[in-house]
Design an enzyme around this catalytic site. Structure first.
Site: not given
Ligand code: ADP
Ligand code: MG
Lengths: 141, 113
Positions: A49, A53, A107
């Site tokens: 995960e 991300n 997502r």
């Molecule tokens: N490494 C990262 N850099 C920038 N934004 C991030 C990062 N990890 C997560 N995010 C932000 O947090 C939100 C939620 O992440 P997550 O719970 O993994 O859901 P998803 O990946 O399905 O969108 C993402 O949609 C993004 O906006």
């Molecule tokens: Mg994610």
């Protein structure tokens, strides 16, 4: 004396094919601890995960490097996943279950929920414009 | 490695996953599945997990996406062959409640929808 019994650093390009690589590295790192299949799946899912991300959100599927670090002492294992991408403006909102900034890419917004559920500690640090680091701790029982 | 094998049978699009269902393979599955759904006109999708043992939230996304699509036409999304690890991810996400569960691929195909 070394701070940890074992440590691993793995740096790879922000490409989706490296998500499987990161999971394999984590599985290999944990093997000497004799984790249960569930513990192994927990760690692989949480790291998968965080790496995903970094690739999709941090670098928005453009070029970049992702740094995976693993360390252990006794039964305690730490993982960190770092990117130098766009960063997160509002970490609390980003971590809410089902929250996603990319619904059009299918997502589910469950990445952080999985990281939280499958590890013992989760810490997210981010600076907009500089990048994000996700640290997790897992106790192998 | 190919992410999945696809087959049209008795009103179903069968998707036999053959690689971990993560963001990498989810993109490929989504693309091929949508193309095959459009071409074949079938309205049900069956995910066969018997060949794999890993799925993360990107897998949830691709299944949800297909669910949204086919339920618009009154179709359904089925699952079969989920290992303990994969079932755990589906339960956690609540996905298991909206999917049809089958013991085998044959059970799903038998059931004319
Ligand atoms: N490494 C990262 N850099 C920038 N934004 C991030 C990062 N990890 C997560 N995010 C932000 O947090 C939100 C939620 O992440 P997550 O719970 O993994 O859901 P998803 O990946 O399905 O969108 C993402 O949609 C993004 O906006
Ligand atoms: Mg994610």
């Amino acid at each position: 004396m070394d701070k940890y019994e074992n440590e691993m650093w793995l740096t790879f390009q922000a490409k989706s094919c490296n998500e499987a690589l990161a999971r394999m590295a984590v599985a290999g790192f944990l093997t000497p601890l004799n984790p249960t299949l569930t513990e192994l799946a927990d760690a692989k899912t949480a790291v998968s995960e965080a790496v995903t991300n970094a690739i999709i959100h941090g670098y928005e599927e453009k070029e970049g490097l992702v740094e995976l670090w693993c360390a252990r002492t006794g039964k305690e294992v730490w993982f960190s996943v770092k990117d130098y991408g766009c960063g997160i403006e509002d970490i609390v909102t980003a971590m809410e279950p089902m929250y996603t900034t990319k619904p059009e890419e299918e997502r589910s917004g469950m990445g952080f929920s999985f990281m939280e559920a499958f590890t013992d500690e989760l810490l997210v640090e981010s600076v907009p414009g500089e990048g994000t680091v996700v640290k997790m701790k897992k106790i192998i029982r | 490695m190919q992410a999945a094998e696809y087959e049209i049978r008795e009103g179903w699009l069968l998707i036999r996953l053959c690689a971990d269902l993560d963001h990498h393979s989810a993109m490929a599955v989504r693309e091929t599945a949508d193309r095959m759904l459009e071409r074949s006109g079938v309205k049900n999708v069956l995910f066969d997990f018997s060949g794999i043992d890993f799925m993360d939230s990107s897998g949830i996304g691709v299944i949800m996406g297909r669910y949204r699509q086919v339920s618009f036409w009154g179709g359904r999304v089925g699952v079969t062959g989920a290992s303990e690890n994969i079932a755990r991810i589906m339960n956690f996400s609540g996905l298991n409640k909206i999917l049809s569960h089958y013991e085998t691929v044959e059970d799903a195909v038998k059931e004319t929808v």
